[in-house]
Design a protein around this motif. Structure first.
Motif, PDB file in Angstrom:
ATOM      1  N   HIS A 361       0.831  -1.207   0.000  1.00  0.00           N
ATOM      2  CA  HIS A 361       0.000   0.000   0.000  1.00  0.00           C
ATOM      3  C   HIS A 361       0.867   1.259   0.000  1.00  0.00           C
ATOM      4  N   ASN A 362       0.926   1.903  -1.150  1.00  0.00           N
ATOM      5  CA  ASN A 362       1.674   3.143  -1.302  1.00  0.00           C
ATOM      6  C   ASN A 362       0.869   4.299  -0.718  1.00  0.00           C
ATOM      7  N   LEU A 363       1.395   4.907   0.355  1.00  0.00           N
ATOM      8  CA  LEU A 363       0.670   5.956   1.080  1.00  0.00           C
ATOM      9  C   LEU A 363       1.140   7.361   0.733  1.00  0.00           C
ATOM     10  N   ILE A 364       1.843   7.523  -0.367  1.00  0.00           N
ATOM     11  CA  ILE A 364       2.449   8.812  -0.661  1.00  0.00           C
ATOM     12  C   ILE A 364       1.409   9.909  -0.912  1.00  0.00           C
ATOM     13  N   ASP A 365       0.276   9.535  -1.469  1.00  0.00           N
ATOM     14  CA  ASP A 365      -0.768  10.546  -1.710  1.00  0.00           C
ATOM     15  C   ASP A 365      -1.469  10.954  -0.417  1.00  0.00           C
ATOM     16  N   LYS A 366      -1.536  10.020   0.556  1.00  0.00           N
ATOM     17  CA  LYS A 366      -2.177  10.311   1.829  1.00  0.00           C
ATOM     18  C   LYS A 366      -1.265  11.085   2.784  1.00  0.00           C
TER      19      LYS A 366
END
Length: 392
Positions: A361-366
């Motif tokens: 789960h890539n959380l870079i946008d969050k």
């Protein structure tokens, strides 16, 4: 830090490198450190920190060496001397060996005729060519046990670096087919046996309570193995490429059965071993490791290491950083293997490893602010490291 002392240029030498010969002689190894305390020192197995005279194990603090001096898929090195008692295998003789050396001298990068034909060394002399790799793990083990028995009355340091499961993978006859999972796992079975023999010998010689044993690996598995449930494998900066098991055994000093997911690194072994042995490290040098002694012995509950930097395999390219539970990486895959890149490989990534050790789960946008802070820390470290290198 491998980049600090030029390890990428040792593994992949080229005219552009500052020093492609080997680990700089002025660097202090664990073996050199412990010799100050009267330790007998030996390296059994893979070295790969220099293949020329002046850069072999005996030049870096080891009293004794037995093994293949680099990866076992490589070939003979020009300039090394043969033992008077050299054993030739696979129908070889002196003339055939000289022909191989000439091929390597002519085109070392593309000498396919001699690929997978490494020499076996004792100290600084070739004792066997090509190495009979099927019996290698057993012979390594015999050498290790003999060193332990011969030095049981004095302090000793044994660096035992198995050549397998690096390719080409071999297993002894007793272990072929033993895993039911193929040659990779057969080789692992034999290494497991080897470690057991070392532990058994320490116990039989009455050395268990006076010995620190550290078992770990340098990277994740190649394509023959699996790092599941972790993502990635060798040559990647995903967890499957860089997070490896480590077992540390010291009866009476380290509590048995303990398990931790705190951040520690092989970089930390140097200062930790120094403390364990009561040895002072030289002043005026930069040490990238942390002393884990209090953490391992239960005097503190957390590791002193709070961050880890991820360099792309065998390069000086910093690809990511971990601080606490958070990890930021640019690519994840090896820069030379972009053809297989897809999905998240192609974008910057932010993971919370405590909640998502699988890196799904890539959380870079969050959490863009977290990614920005980690990127800035990564850039600061990389700049400072390169400045240090320039000044040395």
């Amino acid at each position: 830090m491998p980049v600090r002392v030029g390890v990428p240029s040792v593994l992949h030498p080229s005219p552009k490198n500052i020093n492609g010969k080997g680990l700089p002689p002025e660097e202090v190894t664990i073996a050199e450190l412990l010799k100050q305390q009267g330790y007998a020192t030996a390296l059994i197995g893979k070295w790969h920190l220099g293949r020329q005279k002046g850069y072999l194990p005996l030049d870096q603090g080891f009293d004794y060496y037995y093994g293949i001096p680099y990866s076992n898929n490589m070939s003979v090195t020009p300039g090394l001397e043969n033992s008077p008692d050299i054993v030739f295998t696979q129908g070889y003789n002196q003339q055939k060996m000289i022909a191989d050396i000439k091929r390597v001298e002519k085109d070392s990068a593309n000498s396919k005729e001699v690929k997978d034909k490494p020499p076996l060394l004792r100290n600084e002399h070739i004792i066997e060519y090509p190495t009979d790799q099927q019996t290698l793990t057993e012979r390594y083990t015999q050498e290790a046990l003999e060193f332990i028995k011969s030095n049981k009355e004095k302090p000793f340091f044994l660096y035992f670096a198995h050549s397998f499961p690096h390719v080409p993978i071999y297993a002894g006859k007793k272990f072929q087919g033993s895993s039911k999972g193929g040659i990779f796992y057969d080789a692992i079975q034999e290494i497991d046996w080897s470690v057991g023999e070392v532990i058994k010998t320490l116990q039989e010689q009455g050395l268990a309570k006076d010995t620190l044993v550290i078992f770990t690996s340098d990277n994740g598995p190649n394509s023959y193995g699996s790092a599941k449930p972790l993502k990635g494998r060798k040559f990647t900066t995903y967890e499957g490429g860089l997070r490896v098991p480590a077992v540390i055994w010291a009866p009476g000093q380290i509590k048995a059965g303990g398990v931790t997911d705190e951040i520690v690194s092989s970089l930390d072994l140097f200062p930790t071993i120094a403390t364990y042995t009561g040895t002072k490290v030289a002043e005026g040098k930069v040490y990238d490791g942390y002393d884990l002694y209090d953490f391992l012995t239960g005097k503190r509950q957390d590791s002193p290491r709070k961050e880890m930097f991820y360099y792309s395999a065998n390069t000086e390219i910093l690809d990511g950083v971990r601080v606490g539970d958070w990890k930021f990486i640019h690519k994840g895959y090896h820069p030379k293997r972009i053809k297989g890149a897809k999905g998240d490989d192609l974008v910057d990534k932010l993971y919370n490893l405590k909640e998502d050790m699988h890196e799904n789960h890539n959380l870079i946008d969050k959490h863009p602010e977290k990614a920005k802070a980690l990127l800035e820390r990564m850039q600061q470290f990389d700049y400072a490291l390169k400045q240090d290198i320039k000044q040395t």
